[in-house]
Design a protein around this motif. Structure first.
Motif, short mmCIF file in Angstrom:
data_model
loop_
_atom_site.label_atom_id
_atom_site.label_comp_id
_atom_site.label_asym_id
_atom_site.label_seq_id
_atom_site.Cartn_x
_atom_site.Cartn_y
_atom_site.Cartn_z
N PHE A 64 0.83 -1.32 0.10
CA PHE A 64 -0.02 -0.03 0.13
C PHE A 64 0.89 1.33 0.00
CE2 PHE A 64 -2.38 3.43 2.09
CZ PHE A 64 -3.42 3.27 1.53
N GLN A 65 1.82 1.32 0.73
CA GLN A 65 2.70 2.51 0.84
C GLN A 65 3.42 2.79 -0.13
OE1 GLN A 65 4.30 0.03 3.94
NE2 GLN A 65 6.39 0.39 3.26
N ASP A 66 3.56 1.67 -1.24
CA ASP A 66 4.18 1.93 -2.49
C ASP A 66 3.40 2.43 -3.72
OD1 ASP A 66 6.60 1.68 -1.07
OD2 ASP A 66 6.79 -0.93 -1.77
N LEU A 67 2.21 2.44 -3.34
CA LEU A 67 1.30 3.06 -4.52
C LEU A 67 1.91 4.41 -4.74
CD1 LEU A 67 -2.00 1.74 -3.23
CD2 LEU A 67 -0.83 0.98 -5.29
N SER A 68 1.70 4.64 -6.24
CA SER A 68 2.34 5.98 -6.98
C SER A 68 1.36 6.50 -7.74
CB SER A 68 3.65 5.68 -7.38
OG SER A 68 3.48 4.92 -8.60
N ASP A 69 1.91 7.74 -8.13
CA ASP A 69 0.96 8.45 -9.25
C ASP A 69 1.05 7.56 -10.52
OD1 ASP A 69 0.11 10.87 -8.10
OD2 ASP A 69 2.39 11.68 -8.35
N PHE A 70 2.03 6.66 -10.70
CA PHE A 70 1.91 5.77 -11.83
C PHE A 70 0.79 5.02 -11.72
CE2 PHE A 70 3.32 1.65 -13.55
CZ PHE A 70 3.27 1.84 -15.00
N HIS A 71 0.62 4.35 -10.85
CA HIS A 71 -0.80 3.50 -10.53
C HIS A 71 -2.10 4.25 -10.60
CE1 HIS A 71 2.55 1.15 -8.22
NE2 HIS A 71 2.41 0.47 -9.07
N ALA A 72 -1.81 5.64 -9.87
CA ALA A 72 -3.15 6.22 -9.94
C ALA A 72 -3.50 6.59 -11.44
CB ALA A 72 -2.99 7.67 -9.36
N ARG A 73 -2.68 6.94 -12.28
CA ARG A 73 -2.82 7.28 -13.53
C ARG A 73 -3.52 6.02 -14.36
NH1 ARG A 73 1.78 10.41 -13.53
NH2 ARG A 73 3.10 8.65 -14.36
N GLN A 74 -2.92 4.86 -13.98
CA GLN A 74 -3.69 3.72 -14.86
C GLN A 74 -5.11 3.32 -14.16
OE1 GLN A 74 -0.35 0.69 -15.57
NE2 GLN A 74 0.32 1.80 -13.92
N GLU A 75 -5.44 4.03 -13.00
CA GLU A 75 -6.98 3.93 -12.50
C GLU A 75 -7.61 4.97 -13.06
OE1 GLU A 75 -8.36 1.55 -10.58
OE2 GLU A 75 -6.90 0.29 -9.42
N ASN A 76 -7.09 5.85 -13.72
CA ASN A 76 -7.76 7.11 -14.06
C ASN A 76 -8.16 7.86 -12.54
OD1 ASN A 76 -8.80 9.09 -15.97
ND2 ASN A 76 -10.99 8.39 -15.81
N MET A 77 -7.54 7.87 -11.60
CA MET A 77 -7.69 8.73 -10.38
C MET A 77 -6.37 9.41 -10.06
SD MET A 77 -9.33 5.63 -8.17
CE MET A 77 -10.42 4.46 -8.83
N THR A 78 -6.79 10.44 -8.99
CA THR A 78 -5.63 10.96 -8.41
C THR A 78 -5.06 9.82 -7.44
OG1 THR A 78 -6.72 11.84 -6.52
CG2 THR A 78 -6.59 13.29 -8.42
N LEU A 79 -3.90 9.95 -6.89
CA LEU A 79 -3.17 8.97 -5.91
C LEU A 79 -4.00 9.11 -4.69
CD1 LEU A 79 -1.19 6.93 -4.97
CD2 LEU A 79 0.40 8.80 -4.39
N ALA A 80 -4.53 10.24 -4.17
CA ALA A 80 -5.47 10.41 -2.99
C ALA A 80 -6.54 9.70 -3.17
CB ALA A 80 -5.76 11.85 -2.75
N GLU A 81 -7.27 9.79 -4.34
CA GLU A 81 -8.57 9.09 -4.50
C GLU A 81 -8.22 7.52 -4.69
OE1 GLU A 81 -10.68 12.32 -7.63
OE2 GLU A 81 -9.44 10.73 -8.58
N LEU A 82 -7.24 7.11 -5.31
CA LEU A 82 -6.95 5.54 -5.17
C LEU A 82 -6.81 5.15 -4.01
CD1 LEU A 82 -6.36 3.10 -6.72
CD2 LEU A 82 -4.06 3.63 -6.99
N LYS A 83 -5.98 5.78 -2.87
CA LYS A 83 -5.63 5.28 -1.57
C LYS A 83 -7.03 5.40 -0.83
CE LYS A 83 -0.96 6.11 -0.85
NZ LYS A 83 0.14 6.69 -0.15
N THR A 84 -7.79 6.31 -0.92
CA THR A 84 -9.01 6.32 -0.43
C THR A 84 -10.00 5.12 -0.74
OG1 THR A 84 -8.92 8.49 -0.29
CG2 THR A 84 -11.47 7.55 0.19
N VAL A 85 -10.01 4.85 -2.07
CA VAL A 85 -10.92 3.53 -2.59
C VAL A 85 -10.43 2.51 -1.92
CG1 VAL A 85 -11.47 2.44 -4.75
CG2 VAL A 85 -11.79 4.82 -4.66
N ILE A 86 -9.05 2.23 -2.00
CA ILE A 86 -8.43 0.91 -1.49
C ILE A 86 -8.68 0.80 -0.01
CG2 ILE A 86 -6.36 -0.21 -1.20
CD1 ILE A 86 -5.63 0.74 -4.14
#
Ligand SMILES: CC(=O)Nc1ccn([C@@H]2O[C@H](CO)[C@@H](O)[C@H]2O)c(=O)n1
Length: 105
Positions: A64-86
């Motif tokens: 979880f701590q290694d999630l980055s903007d790279f992952h967020a872009r592939q989810e079509n989200m911001t990193l903050a949004e992605l972390k909240t969803v997860i």
């Protein structure tokens, strides 16, 4: 364990998946047994409505701590949004898995 042949998504992600804006999903260990090269039937979690097939391209562990903007872009989200969803879906899991896929016809 046999390779899973189905995958579910929350219906709110259907449009992003079908348009190619969302090209990964991040799951816990219970959903990490997808096999690259296999094709899975995809349905909505809420209504079990089939909406596409996906070819699994890769399954890679991620903390979880290694999630980055790279992952967020592939989810079509911001990193903050992605972390909240997860954290809504997986409140306690730090060991997660990035599943990369592509739409098949
Ligand atoms: C329906 C079901 O069983 N489980 C999940 C689990 C996750 N996700 C999505 O994957 C990404 C990273 O977790 C985010 O976009 C999530 O919202 C989903 O749609 N469905």
């Amino acid at each position: 364990m046999n390779a899973p042949t189905t995958m579910t998504f929350f219906a709110r992600f259907e449009a992003d998946i079908l348009s190619g804006r969302k090209t990964i999903t991040i799951r816990d260990v219970s959903e990490s047994h997808y096999v690259p090269g296999s094709v899975v039937q995809v349905s909505t979690l809420e209504e079990d409505r089939d909406f596409c097939r996906l070819e699994i391209l890769a399954v890679e562990p991620i903390l979880f701590q290694d999630l980055s903007d790279f992952h967020a872009r592939q989810e079509n989200m911001t990193l903050a949004e992605l972390k909240t969803v997860i954290r809504e879906i997986y409140p306690d899991d730090d060991q997660l898995y990035v599943i990369t896929y592509r739409l098949v016809g």
